[in-house]
Design a protein around this motif. Structure first.
Motif, mmCIF file in Angstrom:
data_model
loop_
_atom_site.group_PDB
_atom_site.id
_atom_site.type_symbol
_atom_site.label_atom_id
_atom_site.label_comp_id
_atom_site.label_asym_id
_atom_site.label_seq_id
_atom_site.Cartn_x
_atom_site.Cartn_y
_atom_site.Cartn_z
ATOM 1 N N ILE A 136 0.842 -1.209 0.000
ATOM 2 C CA ILE A 136 0.000 0.000 0.000
ATOM 3 C C ILE A 136 0.872 1.251 0.000
ATOM 4 O O ILE A 136 0.609 2.227 -0.729
ATOM 5 N N ALA A 137 1.929 1.234 0.826
ATOM 6 C CA ALA A 137 2.808 2.406 0.910
ATOM 7 C C ALA A 137 3.543 2.654 -0.410
ATOM 8 O O ALA A 137 3.630 3.806 -0.880
ATOM 9 N N THR A 139 2.665 1.732 -3.489
ATOM 10 C CA THR A 139 1.743 2.201 -4.525
ATOM 11 C C THR A 139 1.329 3.648 -4.271
ATOM 12 O O THR A 139 1.268 4.469 -5.216
ATOM 13 N N GLY A 140 1.045 3.979 -3.003
ATOM 14 C CA GLY A 140 0.658 5.355 -2.679
ATOM 15 C C GLY A 140 1.767 6.351 -2.944
ATOM 16 O O GLY A 140 1.528 7.433 -3.526
ATOM 17 N N LEU A 141 2.997 6.016 -2.543
ATOM 18 C CA LEU A 141 4.126 6.918 -2.775
ATOM 19 C C LEU A 141 4.413 7.084 -4.259
ATOM 20 O O LEU A 141 4.776 8.181 -4.712
ATOM 21 N N TRP A 142 4.265 6.003 -5.022
ATOM 22 C CA TRP A 142 4.493 6.089 -6.475
ATOM 23 C C TRP A 142 3.547 7.111 -7.102
ATOM 24 O O TRP A 142 3.950 7.922 -7.950
ATOM 25 N N MET A 143 2.300 7.090 -6.676
ATOM 26 C CA MET A 143 1.313 8.019 -7.237
ATOM 27 C C MET A 143 1.547 9.445 -6.762
ATOM 28 O O MET A 143 1.280 10.411 -7.493
ATOM 29 N N LEU A 144 2.052 9.619 -5.534
ATOM 30 C CA LEU A 144 2.278 10.955 -5.007
ATOM 31 C C LEU A 144 3.524 11.606 -5.594
ATOM 32 O O LEU A 144 3.544 12.817 -5.871
ATOM 33 N N ARG A 150 -0.713 8.915 -11.919
ATOM 34 C CA ARG A 150 -2.108 8.934 -11.463
ATOM 35 C C ARG A 150 -2.959 7.898 -12.196
ATOM 36 O O ARG A 150 -4.002 7.473 -11.705
ATOM 37 N N ILE A 153 -4.141 4.452 -10.454
ATOM 38 C CA ILE A 153 -5.009 4.442 -9.266
ATOM 39 C C ILE A 153 -5.768 3.122 -9.138
ATOM 40 O O ILE A 153 -6.097 2.672 -8.046
ATOM 41 N N LEU A 156 -3.834 0.830 -7.063
ATOM 42 C CA LEU A 156 -3.932 1.185 -5.644
ATOM 43 C C LEU A 156 -5.230 0.649 -5.045
ATOM 44 O O LEU A 156 -5.232 0.091 -3.938
ATOM 45 N N LEU A 160 -5.495 -2.142 -2.056
ATOM 46 C CA LEU A 160 -6.244 -1.884 -0.821
ATOM 47 C C LEU A 160 -7.303 -2.967 -0.588
ATOM 48 O O LEU A 160 -7.417 -3.513 0.518
#
Length: 369
Positions: A136-137, A139-144, A150, A153, A156, A160
């Protein structure tokens, strides 16, 4: 029955369909690796990294399917000890995903759901939580951190949802397995008490009769030698019956599976000149059902040795069913401790036990779930 034949009987038990074909589920889900494959086809990276990406993709598939099959055959995960080989496979899956990044970019995130599932079902609970949180971390950091990411998503969301699904399903499986284990322990404890009671009843009854007949033979040996000989012959028959009954009871106490109980029962019956026929396969019953069925089978065979005067015993096994039939003199009038014990065990296992005369002759004992 010899030990070699007993081992052969155990090997001949067919595997369940899940053990034989469960790996197909891993193959079906591999369809979603089409996204990394498409990314490799459209990749603008250096040819070296594209080749590395294709090799990593193939190795990933082999490791994932091989690890799934290995886990089915050797166990591990879901609260059970995990072999070192499974950890090496897990490390190989992560390495394949990492070396795919230069050629696939964000599409390499598609490996994460497979890595998460392997950790959840094939490794330890700690590995499940660490891998889920890390996926989760990442995938989230990659998008941020990467603006053009984006579009990933969907991955992501999948990560989740898969984290929740894996957590819930593995927790339920572990709790079910733990409940089944505790049920086996309680049932085994009750079975030991029943064996002690059966041995006590058998020996107490037999020794009482032997004592009375020996006293009578002693009084008759001078006045009526022929009748004294008859009483001595009865004593010999009684002791032989008691020995066979004790042998069957003790052998049943040692048996831990229905396969072993069938083997020990065959030995005890053969020693009394009774033939055992088996219809169906022990694998038709679940492990919990097999435990109760083995106790019922042991008690039924003990009753045959004690009372039936049978020549043949037929055991029929089918999904949710165990039936024991003999061609002896039929059931008696009263219900002894053995029958009451079988009914109690059947009720505790959520099954119904039927006892009565057979269709043609003899006695029939049947347990159904």
């Amino acid at each position: 029955m010899s030990d070699d034949h007993r081992r052969q009987t155990t090997r001949e038990v067919p595997k369940s369909p899940w053990d034989r074909y469960g790996w197909l589920m891993a193959v079906i889900w591999l369809f979603f690796l089409i996204y990394p494959a498409i990314a490799l086809v459209e990749s603008t990276a250096a040819p070296f990294w594209i080749v590395i990406g294709w090799v990593a993709l193939v190795v990933f598939v082999v490791l994932y399917v091989g690890g799934f099959i290995r886990g089915l055959h050797q166990g591990g995960g879901l609260g059970r000890p995990t072999s070192r080989g499974q950890w090496w496979i897990f490390a190989g899956l992560i390495a394949c995903a990492v070396v795919s990044l230069p050629a696939e970019g964000g599409s390499a995130l598609s490996f994460l759901p497979f890595i998460m599932s392997f950790a959840s079902y094939g490794l330890s609970r700690a590995a499940h939580w660490i891998t889920t949180i890390a996926a989760i971390a990442i995938t989230g950091l990659w998008m941020l951190l990467i603006p053009e990411a984006r579009s990933y998503i969907t991955i992501l969301v999948i990560v989740l949802l898969l984290g929740v699904v894996n957590t819930v399903s593995t927790s339920l499986i572990i709790r079910s397995s733990e409940a089944e284990r505790l049920g086996r322990e309680l049932a085994t404890s009750a079975g030991r008490e029943a064996v002690a009671r059966d041995v006590h009843d058998l020996i107490g009854h037999s020794l009482t009769v032997v004592q009375l007949k020996s006293q009578l033979a002693g009084r008759l040996i001078d006045t009526d030698p022929e009748r004294a000989k008859a009483e001595l012959a009865d004593i010999t028959a009684l002791t032989a019956e008691a020995i066979a009954g004790v042998r069957a009871t003790v052998a049943g106490a040692r048996a831990t599976t229905l396969v072993e109980q069938l083997a020990s029962g065959r030995d005890a019956l053969q020693s009394a000149g009774v033939d055992l026929r088996v219809e169906g396969e022990p694998a038709a019953l679940s492990p919990v059902q097999s435990l109760t069925a083995s106790w019922v089978l042991r008690e039924a065979i003990t009753n045959v040795l004690r009372h039936a005067q049978a020549k043949t015993v037929t055991v029929s096994i089918a999904p949710g069913l165990l039936s024991v039939r003999d061609d002896g003199r039929g059931p008696g009038d009263g219900a002894g401790n053995g029958l009451r014990g079988m009914r109690e065990r059947a009720a505790a296992a959520g099954a119904a036990l039927e006892f009565g005369a057979g269709a043609d002759a003899g006695t029939r004992v049947e347990i159904r779930w």
